[in-house]
Design a protein around this motif. Structure first.
Motif, PDB file in Angstrom:
ATOM      1  N   THR A 113      33.561  67.004  43.696  1.00  0.00           N
ATOM      2  CA  THR A 113      32.926  65.745  44.088  1.00  0.00           C
ATOM      3  C   THR A 113      33.362  65.370  45.506  1.00  0.00           C
ATOM      4  N   SER A 114      32.412  65.167  46.376  1.00  0.00           N
ATOM      5  CA  SER A 114      32.730  64.852  47.770  1.00  0.00           C
ATOM      6  C   SER A 114      33.171  63.401  47.912  1.00  0.00           C
ATOM      7  N   ALA A 117      30.117  61.058  48.246  1.00  0.00           N
ATOM      8  CA  ALA A 117      29.444  60.760  46.977  1.00  0.00           C
ATOM      9  C   ALA A 117      30.227  59.741  46.161  1.00  0.00           C
ATOM     10  N   GLU A 120      29.875  56.278  47.637  1.00  0.00           N
ATOM     11  CA  GLU A 120      28.550  55.715  47.369  1.00  0.00           C
ATOM     12  C   GLU A 120      28.436  55.213  45.931  1.00  0.00           C
ATOM     13  N   LEU A 121      28.867  56.021  44.966  1.00  0.00           N
ATOM     14  CA  LEU A 121      28.715  55.643  43.564  1.00  0.00           C
ATOM     15  C   LEU A 121      29.663  54.519  43.154  1.00  0.00           C
ATOM     16  N   CYS A 150      29.407  63.202  37.497  1.00  0.00           N
ATOM     17  CA  CYS A 150      29.044  64.588  37.835  1.00  0.00           C
ATOM     18  C   CYS A 150      27.531  64.780  37.821  1.00  0.00           C
ATOM     19  N   THR A 152      25.143  62.569  38.026  1.00  0.00           N
ATOM     20  CA  THR A 152      24.483  61.754  39.046  1.00  0.00           C
ATOM     21  C   THR A 152      24.573  62.422  40.412  1.00  0.00           C
ATOM     22  N   ILE A 153      25.740  62.933  40.742  1.00  0.00           N
ATOM     23  CA  ILE A 153      25.924  63.608  42.033  1.00  0.00           C
ATOM     24  C   ILE A 153      25.098  64.889  42.088  1.00  0.00           C
ATOM     25  N   LYS A 156      21.457  64.038  42.732  1.00  0.00           N
ATOM     26  CA  LYS A 156      21.220  63.596  44.107  1.00  0.00           C
ATOM     27  C   LYS A 156      21.208  64.780  45.066  1.00  0.00           C
ATOM     28  N   SER A 157      22.041  65.779  44.786  1.00  0.00           N
ATOM     29  CA  SER A 157      22.101  66.942  45.654  1.00  0.00           C
ATOM     30  C   SER A 157      20.914  67.868  45.439  1.00  0.00           C
ATOM     31  N   ASN A 225      31.796  71.461  47.840  1.00  0.00           N
ATOM     32  CA  ASN A 225      31.328  70.234  47.212  1.00  0.00           C
ATOM     33  C   ASN A 225      29.900  70.409  46.701  1.00  0.00           C
ATOM     34  N   GLU A 226      29.276  69.314  46.300  1.00  0.00           N
ATOM     35  CA  GLU A 226      27.953  69.379  45.662  1.00  0.00           C
ATOM     36  C   GLU A 226      26.868  69.918  46.585  1.00  0.00           C
TER      37      GLU A 226
END
Length: 366
Positions: A113-114, A117, A120-121, A150, A152-153, A156-157, A225-226
């Protein structure tokens, strides 16, 4: 002198009487063709190449900055691409494949997880800290919330990837059923690939090493990362940062490290000593060089600032292990990306040793 041009008039006349087909503009063309009845093909492209064909079905294909090839026989196929390559085909059914910036949903099954990210969340520049509930309540809320983070990220990616069953690599004293949860038991059987399709591990046996034994050389010592970007330098335009600490609550066998290593099963973030100190792994191996800090294979942390016996920040130390490297100072949200030599006793944050409270995400199936 008289010249005659009559032989040229006939072909000119025929050309003028013929229908005009295939007029396009703005770099986008549409063609309609059929092989059999009720067959339609539509293709469009912007900055790339698109090839579509159909027999007895419908095919739609679009591309932006990449290449897309779609074919269908007796069914429907939809392909889309942005900055990458996608190939889809089907016979007698439906298929959908999508990609954005490279990679495909079929393989994408692991990432770190970056920081961006998590900021933002969480809605905070300091991230989540040790509280990962993310709106979940009740028993096991920390683990469920982390899993939701996880997914959600991932979505988004890469749109579509969030539909997979994502699991955070986290251990807990008690899950929904009140029983101990070991991170290694949460993530499926493998294989696992990063955002760009590079292998992390084929199975759990390969994971249970300081670094995954069969990992792609490009990612083995710097987990991505993602977005598939090496996490040691998430912004290629900026220098590398000290962000290797990843929350796990786990020992080097993938099992619960201790009753005080999980920030109260990922629900605590005050930084109070009663919350314990979260155990973290290293997304890239930390090697200070010149002695003082072991780089793997041992649990002695001689020379590590803040203590090395388990009584203070640091605890039992293995600077190379991706699952279990050291203890952070506390569970409060916080970010430290500057080299400082180890967790700071007074910081009481998940990032005090070089990080931001990131963690690993695995999909149960690639």
């Amino acid at each position: 002198m008289t010249r005659t041009y009559l032989p040229l008039l006939l072909p000119l006349t025929l050309a003028l009487l013929s229908p005009v087909v295939g007029v396009g503009c703005s770099g986008s063309d549409s063609d309609v063709g059929a092989s059999g009845d009720s067959s339609t093909t539509t293709s469009s492209s912007s900055g790339g190449n698109t090839t579509s064909s159909s027999s007895g079905g419908n095919t739609t294909s679009s591309s932006s900055g990449g290449n897309t090839t779609s074919s269908s026989s007796g069914g429907n196929t939809t392909s889309s691409s942005s900055g990458g390559n996608t190939t889809s085909s089907t016979s007698g059914g439906d298929a959908t494949s999508s990609t954005s910036g490279g990679g495909t949903t079929e393989k994408f099954s692991f990432f770190v997880t970056s920081l961006v990210a998590l900021q933002e969340l969480s809605g905070s520049q300091d991230g989540f800290g040790g509280d990962l509930r993310f709106g979940e309540t009740g028993a096991g809320a920390g683990l469920r919330g982390a899993d939701k983070i996880c997914a959600t990220i991932a979505e988004k990616s890469m749109p579509g990837a969030g539909a997979k069953q994502w699991r955070a690599f986290l251990s807990a004293v008690a899950g929904e059923d009140g029983k101990q949860v070991n991170a290694i038991d949460r993530i499926g059987q493998g294989p696992w690939y990063d955002r760009l399709g590079r292998l992390l591990a084929n199975n759990k046996e390969e994971l249970l090493n300081d670094r995954p034994s069969a990992a792609d050389p490009a990612i083995i010592d710097d987990f991505p990362n993602e977005d598939g970007v090496p996490n040691h330098q998430p912004d290629p335009s900026q220098p590398e940062v000290d962000n290797h600490d990843m929350l796990t609550g786990t020992n080097d066998k993938g099992q619960l490290y201790s009753a005080t290593a999980t920030c109260k099963d990922w629900t605590a973030k005050s930084g109070d000593s009663s919350e314990g100190r979260p155990r973290v792994g290293h997304s890239w191996p930390r090697n200070f060089g010149g002695g003082g800090f072991p780089t793997g294979g041992g649990s002695s942390g001689a020379g590590f600032p803040g203590g090395s016996t388990g009584a203070g920040p640091g605890g039992n130390i293995n600077m190379a292990n991706w699952m279990s490297s050291l203890d952070e100072s506390g569970c409060a949200p916080g970010i430290n990306l500057l080299e400082q030599g180890g967790p700071l006793p007074g910081a009481v944050t998940v990032g005090s040793g070089g990080g931001y409270g990131g963690f690993y995400c695995f999909a149960l199936t690639p």
